[in-house]
Design a protein around this motif. Structure first.
Motif, PDB file in Angstrom:
ATOM      1  N   ARG A  54       1.151  -0.829  80.003  1.00  0.00           N
ATOM      2  CA  ARG A  54       1.636   0.196  79.075  1.00  0.00           C
ATOM      3  C   ARG A  54       3.125   0.017  78.819  1.00  0.00           C
ATOM      4  NH1 ARG A  54       1.705   6.612  80.636  1.00  0.00           N
ATOM      5  NH2 ARG A  54       2.745   7.376  78.749  1.00  0.00           N
ATOM      6  N   TRP A  55       3.898  -0.084  79.882  1.00  0.00           N
ATOM      7  CA  TRP A  55       5.353  -0.196  79.754  1.00  0.00           C
ATOM      8  C   TRP A  55       5.784  -1.603  79.353  1.00  0.00           C
ATOM      9  CZ3 TRP A  55       6.689   4.337  78.842  1.00  0.00           C
ATOM     10  CH2 TRP A  55       6.044   5.402  79.469  1.00  0.00           C
ATOM     11  N   PHE A  56       5.016  -2.595  79.772  1.00  0.00           N
ATOM     12  CA  PHE A  56       5.293  -3.970  79.376  1.00  0.00           C
ATOM     13  C   PHE A  56       5.177  -4.125  77.865  1.00  0.00           C
ATOM     14  CE2 PHE A  56       3.577  -8.320  78.622  1.00  0.00           C
ATOM     15  CZ  PHE A  56       4.700  -9.045  78.979  1.00  0.00           C
ATOM     16  N   PHE A  57       4.055  -3.666  77.285  1.00  0.00           N
ATOM     17  CA  PHE A  57       3.857  -3.774  75.840  1.00  0.00           C
ATOM     18  C   PHE A  57       4.820  -2.861  75.077  1.00  0.00           C
ATOM     19  CE2 PHE A  57      -0.601  -5.116  77.061  1.00  0.00           C
ATOM     20  CZ  PHE A  57      -0.331  -6.453  76.862  1.00  0.00           C
ATOM     21  N   THR A  58       5.180  -1.734  75.657  1.00  0.00           N
ATOM     22  CA  THR A  58       6.171  -0.850  75.034  1.00  0.00           C
ATOM     23  C   THR A  58       7.523  -1.550  74.967  1.00  0.00           C
ATOM     24  OG1 THR A  58       5.018   1.145  75.755  1.00  0.00           O
ATOM     25  CG2 THR A  58       7.364   1.370  75.241  1.00  0.00           C
ATOM     26  N   ALA A  59       7.939  -2.175  76.065  1.00  0.00           N
ATOM     27  CA  ALA A  59       9.226  -2.884  76.092  1.00  0.00           C
ATOM     28  C   ALA A  59       9.243  -4.033  75.087  1.00  0.00           C
ATOM     29  CB  ALA A  59       9.518  -3.400  77.500  1.00  0.00           C
ATOM     30  N   ILE A  60       8.168  -4.796  75.033  1.00  0.00           N
ATOM     31  CA  ILE A  60       8.096  -5.906  74.069  1.00  0.00           C
ATOM     32  C   ILE A  60       8.205  -5.371  72.648  1.00  0.00           C
ATOM     33  CG2 ILE A  60       6.560  -7.645  73.057  1.00  0.00           C
ATOM     34  CD1 ILE A  60       5.545  -8.211  75.892  1.00  0.00           C
ATOM     35  N   ALA A  61       7.453  -4.318  72.334  1.00  0.00           N
ATOM     36  CA  ALA A  61       7.463  -3.761  70.980  1.00  0.00           C
ATOM     37  C   ALA A  61       8.831  -3.204  70.609  1.00  0.00           C
ATOM     38  CB  ALA A  61       6.393  -2.685  70.843  1.00  0.00           C
ATOM     39  N   LEU A  62       9.506  -2.565  71.552  1.00  0.00           N
ATOM     40  CA  LEU A  62      10.842  -2.043  71.262  1.00  0.00           C
ATOM     41  C   LEU A  62      11.837  -3.180  71.035  1.00  0.00           C
ATOM     42  CD1 LEU A  62      10.994   1.007  73.680  1.00  0.00           C
ATOM     43  CD2 LEU A  62      10.788   1.034  71.169  1.00  0.00           C
ATOM     44  N   PHE A  63      11.745  -4.236  71.839  1.00  0.00           N
ATOM     45  CA  PHE A  63      12.609  -5.397  71.657  1.00  0.00           C
ATOM     46  C   PHE A  63      12.368  -6.030  70.282  1.00  0.00           C
ATOM     47  CE2 PHE A  63      13.238 -10.014  71.955  1.00  0.00           C
ATOM     48  CZ  PHE A  63      14.597 -10.043  72.221  1.00  0.00           C
ATOM     49  N   VAL A  64      11.094  -6.253  69.938  1.00  0.00           N
ATOM     50  CA  VAL A  64      10.750  -6.853  68.642  1.00  0.00           C
ATOM     51  C   VAL A  64      11.199  -5.935  67.503  1.00  0.00           C
ATOM     52  CG1 VAL A  64       8.811  -7.522  67.152  1.00  0.00           C
ATOM     53  CG2 VAL A  64       8.885  -8.290  69.532  1.00  0.00           C
ATOM     54  N   SER A  65      11.055  -4.633  67.679  1.00  0.00           N
ATOM     55  CA  SER A  65      11.494  -3.688  66.648  1.00  0.00           C
ATOM     56  C   SER A  65      12.994  -3.806  66.410  1.00  0.00           C
ATOM     57  CB  SER A  65      11.127  -2.256  67.043  1.00  0.00           C
ATOM     58  OG  SER A  65       9.728  -2.104  67.090  1.00  0.00           O
ATOM     59  N   GLY A  66      13.756  -3.932  67.483  1.00  0.00           N
ATOM     60  CA  GLY A  66      15.197  -4.141  67.343  1.00  0.00           C
ATOM     61  C   GLY A  66      15.508  -5.416  66.585  1.00  0.00           C
ATOM     62  N   LEU A  67      14.787  -6.481  66.908  1.00  0.00           N
ATOM     63  CA  LEU A  67      14.966  -7.749  66.182  1.00  0.00           C
ATOM     64  C   LEU A  67      14.627  -7.592  64.707  1.00  0.00           C
ATOM     65  CD1 LEU A  67      13.516 -10.574  68.475  1.00  0.00           C
ATOM     66  CD2 LEU A  67      15.866 -10.301  67.698  1.00  0.00           C
ATOM     67  N   LEU A  68      13.549  -6.872  64.425  1.00  0.00           N
ATOM     68  CA  LEU A  68      13.137  -6.692  63.035  1.00  0.00           C
ATOM     69  C   LEU A  68      14.203  -5.954  62.231  1.00  0.00           C
ATOM     70  CD1 LEU A  68       9.399  -5.841  63.660  1.00  0.00           C
ATOM     71  CD2 LEU A  68      10.261  -7.845  62.425  1.00  0.00           C
ATOM     72  N   VAL A  69      14.775  -4.914  62.813  1.00  0.00           N
ATOM     73  CA  VAL A  69      15.846  -4.181  62.124  1.00  0.00           C
ATOM     74  C   VAL A  69      17.042  -5.104  61.901  1.00  0.00           C
ATOM     75  CG1 VAL A  69      17.514  -2.290  62.311  1.00  0.00           C
ATOM     76  CG2 VAL A  69      15.109  -1.901  62.925  1.00  0.00           C
ATOM     77  N   TRP A  70      17.386  -5.898  62.889  1.00  0.00           N
ATOM     78  CA  TRP A  70      18.506  -6.840  62.754  1.00  0.00           C
ATOM     79  C   TRP A  70      18.208  -7.858  61.646  1.00  0.00           C
ATOM     80  CZ3 TRP A  70      19.247 -12.134  64.081  1.00  0.00           C
ATOM     81  CH2 TRP A  70      20.593 -12.546  64.060  1.00  0.00           C
ATOM     82  N   TRP A  71      16.964  -8.418  61.646  1.00  0.00           N
ATOM     83  CA  TRP A  71      16.583  -9.372  60.602  1.00  0.00           C
ATOM     84  C   TRP A  71      16.616  -8.726  59.228  1.00  0.00           C
ATOM     85  CZ3 TRP A  71      11.855 -11.392  63.755  1.00  0.00           C
ATOM     86  CH2 TRP A  71      12.289 -12.327  64.687  1.00  0.00           C
ATOM     87  N   MET A  72      16.155  -7.462  59.141  1.00  0.00           N
ATOM     88  CA  MET A  72      16.196  -6.758  57.856  1.00  0.00           C
ATOM     89  C   MET A  72      17.636  -6.616  57.377  1.00  0.00           C
ATOM     90  SD  MET A  72      13.287  -3.837  58.448  1.00  0.00           S
ATOM     91  CE  MET A  72      13.309  -3.161  56.784  1.00  0.00           C
ATOM     92  N   LYS A  73      18.528  -6.323  58.301  1.00  0.00           N
ATOM     93  CA  LYS A  73      19.943  -6.179  57.951  1.00  0.00           C
ATOM     94  C   LYS A  73      20.514  -7.507  57.453  1.00  0.00           C
ATOM     95  CE  LYS A  73      24.355  -4.699  59.826  1.00  0.00           C
ATOM     96  NZ  LYS A  73      25.095  -4.266  61.003  1.00  0.00           N
TER      97      LYS A  73
END
Length: 170
Positions: free
Chosen positions: A74-93
C-alpha cells in the motif's frame, strides 16, 4: 511572485493542462463513490454481452500485482505514485505550450495516479469496477484512473513516433 506572472508561466507551459488532471481525478472519485455506495463487494451487473459493472478491491498494483503481499505494498505503491506525480508536474512545467500532446498525456497520467493514490491512502485499496470480457475470459477489472493512465501512456508512445521532434536527426 505576482499572480499575473504565475498565470503567464502556467499558460506558457504544459501546466496549462493541469485542469485535465483535476477533471480525471473528480470523474474517477465520483464513479468510485457511486459504485461503493450502490454495489455490494463482488456484486456484478451485466451491462452488455461483453461488459459488467462490478465492485472489487485491488490491494496491489496493475493486474492485482502484489495484492496479497501483506500490506506493505500500500505504502510502496503510494510512494511510487507520489514520486511519479512530482516528476509529471515537473515535466509539464518543462514542456513548451506548443507540445500539446505530451502535456495532455502527462495530465491524464497525473490525474489517474492521484485518483488511485487517494484510494490507497483513504481506504487501503483501489476501487475497481469496469469488467470487460470475451466469453469466459475477463480482463482484470479497472477504473477511470487506470483508463486515464493507459490513454496517457499510449499518447506518449504515439507522440514519440509522430511528433516533428521525433523525426529530427539527433
Amino acid at each position: 511572485m505576482h499572480n499575473d506572472a504565475v498565470v503567464s508561466k502556467t499558460n506558457s507551459t504544459g501546466l496549462r493542462w493541469l485542469w485535465l488532471s483535476v477533471v480525471v481525478f473528480i470523474v474517477d472519485q465520483v464513479t468510485k463513490f457511486a459504485i461503493a455506495k450502490t454495489f455490494d463487494l463482488y456484486e456484478s451487473v451485466a451491462v452488455t454481452p461483453f461488459f459488467n459493472l462490478v465492485s472489487v478491491r485491488n490491494y496491489g498494483a496493475a493486474f492485482s500485482f502484489l495484492s496479497d503481499a501483506g500490506g506493505w505494498q500500500r505504502w510502496f505503491f503510494t510512494a511510487i505514485a507520489l514520486f511519479v506525480s512530482g516528476l509529471l508536474v515537473w515535466w509539464m512545467k518543462k514542456t513548451p505550450v506548443e507540445q500539446k500532446w505530451p502535456a495532455i498525456a502527462y495530465a491524464l497520467v497525473l490525474g489517474g495516479a492521484i485518483g488511485n493514490v487517494f484510494d490507497r491512502v483513504v481506504f487501503g485499496y483501489v476501487i475497481d469496477f469496469l469488467d470487460f470480457y470475451v466469453g469466459s475470459y475477463h480482463w482484470p477489472s479497472f477504473n477511470v484512473a487506470d483508463s486515464a493512465i493507459c490513454v496517457g501512456a499510449v499518447l506518449l508512445v504515439l507522440d514519440s513516433f509522430l511528433s516533428p521532434q521525433a523525426k529530427e536527426p539527433k
